[in-house]
Scaffold this motif. Structure first.
Motif, PDB file in Angstrom:
ATOM      1  N   ASP A   1      -1.915  29.801 -15.298  1.00  0.00           N
ATOM      2  CA  ASP A   1      -0.467  29.945 -15.436  1.00  0.00           C
ATOM      3  C   ASP A   1      -0.047  29.774 -16.890  1.00  0.00           C
ATOM      4  OD1 ASP A   1      -0.644  30.008 -12.711  1.00  0.00           O
ATOM      5  OD2 ASP A   1       0.567  28.204 -12.357  1.00  0.00           O
TER       6      ASP A   1
ATOM      7  N   GLY B   1       4.249  42.821  -6.478  1.00  0.00           N
ATOM      8  CA  GLY B   1       3.454  41.607  -6.547  1.00  0.00           C
ATOM      9  C   GLY B   1       2.750  41.458  -7.884  1.00  0.00           C
TER      10      GLY B   1
ATOM     11  N   ARG C   1       5.053  39.855 -10.302  1.00  0.00           N
ATOM     12  CA  ARG C   1       5.114  38.406 -10.106  1.00  0.00           C
ATOM     13  C   ARG C   1       3.885  37.724 -10.709  1.00  0.00           C
ATOM     14  NH1 ARG C   1       7.110  40.257  -5.079  1.00  0.00           N
ATOM     15  NH2 ARG C   1       5.080  39.947  -4.061  1.00  0.00           N
ATOM     16  N   GLU C   2       2.748  38.375 -10.578  1.00  0.00           N
ATOM     17  CA  GLU C   2       1.517  37.819 -11.137  1.00  0.00           C
ATOM     18  C   GLU C   2       1.567  37.831 -12.665  1.00  0.00           C
ATOM     19  OE1 GLU C   2      -2.556  36.344 -10.442  1.00  0.00           O
ATOM     20  OE2 GLU C   2      -0.522  36.138  -9.664  1.00  0.00           O
TER      21      GLU C   2
ATOM     22  N   ALA D   1       4.303  37.639 -14.454  1.00  0.00           N
ATOM     23  CA  ALA D   1       5.227  36.558 -14.817  1.00  0.00           C
ATOM     24  C   ALA D   1       4.524  35.200 -14.761  1.00  0.00           C
ATOM     25  CB  ALA D   1       6.440  36.581 -13.894  1.00  0.00           C
ATOM     26  N   ARG D   2       3.614  35.040 -13.816  1.00  0.00           N
ATOM     27  CA  ARG D   2       2.892  33.772 -13.692  1.00  0.00           C
ATOM     28  C   ARG D   2       2.029  33.484 -14.907  1.00  0.00           C
ATOM     29  NH1 ARG D   2      -2.087  32.161 -12.703  1.00  0.00           N
ATOM     30  NH2 ARG D   2      -2.893  34.251 -12.224  1.00  0.00           N
TER      31      ARG D   2
ATOM     32  N   ASP E   1      13.160  40.138  -9.626  1.00  0.00           N
ATOM     33  CA  ASP E   1      12.653  39.311  -8.538  1.00  0.00           C
ATOM     34  C   ASP E   1      11.432  38.495  -8.965  1.00  0.00           C
ATOM     35  OD1 ASP E   1      14.650  40.340  -6.948  1.00  0.00           O
ATOM     36  OD2 ASP E   1      13.340  41.769  -5.904  1.00  0.00           O
ATOM     37  N   ALA E   2      10.718  38.979  -9.984  1.00  0.00           N
ATOM     38  CA  ALA E   2       9.563  38.249 -10.505  1.00  0.00           C
ATOM     39  C   ALA E   2       9.973  37.128 -11.452  1.00  0.00           C
ATOM     40  CB  ALA E   2       8.616  39.210 -11.216  1.00  0.00           C
ATOM     41  N   GLY E   3      11.274  37.026 -11.731  1.00  0.00           N
ATOM     42  CA  GLY E   3      11.757  35.993 -12.646  1.00  0.00           C
ATOM     43  C   GLY E   3      11.731  36.408 -14.097  1.00  0.00           C
TER      44      GLY E   3
ATOM     45  N   ARG F   1       9.511  36.462 -19.907  1.00  0.00           N
ATOM     46  CA  ARG F   1       9.573  35.298 -19.039  1.00  0.00           C
ATOM     47  C   ARG F   1      10.543  34.305 -19.659  1.00  0.00           C
ATOM     48  NH1 ARG F   1       4.729  31.098 -17.199  1.00  0.00           N
ATOM     49  NH2 ARG F   1       6.149  29.559 -16.296  1.00  0.00           N
TER      50      ARG F   1
END
Length: 221
Positions: free
Chosen positions: A94, A114, A117-118, A120-121, A192-194, A217
């Motif tokens: 992360d 997805g 989102r990954e 963004a992580r 939605d992924a931030g 991010r």
């Protein structure tokens, strides 16, 4: 694990990529303008044969690639360090990467929401994602580019689907298929992924064939 691009990796490297030597799609221009100069690792998600690693390096970044296709990575290894991985499960901790690029890859990933989102992580707070992809409004099974005077948009833009239907047999969609998201759905995926949307670009005239997005991010996330 087999990947669709394994069977066409040689054709992609020798015949498909050389067609855009004049950057008529504006891909390289978008990377230069939206990624810009920097330092540290820049991960290309869906790096393919690593065609853009040299440009990323010229901008001061250290290019690193991830792709599911072993066939494509055989070419990429001579251009950048690579890892074979599913973009939805990136092998990074992360918040470790200052930059990520996704270049002409999102339609190859049915789970791209997805993937965002990954990404963004693994991005650091304040880290940047540059997405360069086919323009969802003008490129897809619903768009016929065969005419010289105009692009014909047929019904189907609002349909979210994967297909091999194509107006040409010289591209990628008829060989490996492609997914499609209407513009709002694609942009909502970033939110939605931030991720915070930052800048945009379009490539090719008079009808844009590519859409580029720079997102970050949030520093407090």
């Amino acid at each position: 694990m087999d990947a669709a691009y394994d069977e066409i990796a040689g054709w992609y490297e020798r015949e498909f990529l050389p067609r855009d030597t004049d950057d008529r799609l504006g891909i390289r221009r978008s990377i230069r303008g939206l990624l810009g100069r920097g330092s540290g690792a820049c991960l290309e998600v869906g790096c393919g044969t690593g065609a853009y690693a040299g440009l990323v390096g010229e901008l001061g970044w250290t290019p690193v690639g991830a792709d599911l296709s072993a066939g494509m990575l055989r070419y990429a290894r001579s251009r950048l360090p690579v890892v074979r991985a599913d973009a939805g499960r990136l092998p990074f901790r992360d918040g470790v990467l200052p930059a990520v690029v996704s270049v002409m890859a999102h339609t190859d990933m049915p789970g791209y929401m997805g993937v965002l989102r990954e990404i963004a992580r693994v991005l650091r707070p304040g880290g940047v994602l540059v997405h360069v992809g086919v323009h969802p409004c003008f490129v897809g099974a619903f768009a016929d580019w065969s005419g010289q005077e105009a692009v014909v948009i047929r019904p189907g833009y609002l349909d979210r689907h994967w297909t091999k239907a194509s107006w040409t047999n010289e591209g990628l969609r008829d060989k490996v298929g492609a997914s499609h998201w209407p513009l709002p759905g694609l942009l909502h995926g970033f939110l939605d992924a931030g991720l915070t949307l930052d800048r945009f670009g379009e490539g090719r005239a008079p009808v844009p064939m590519t859409l580029s997005v720079r997102a970050r991010r949030a520093t407090g996330s």
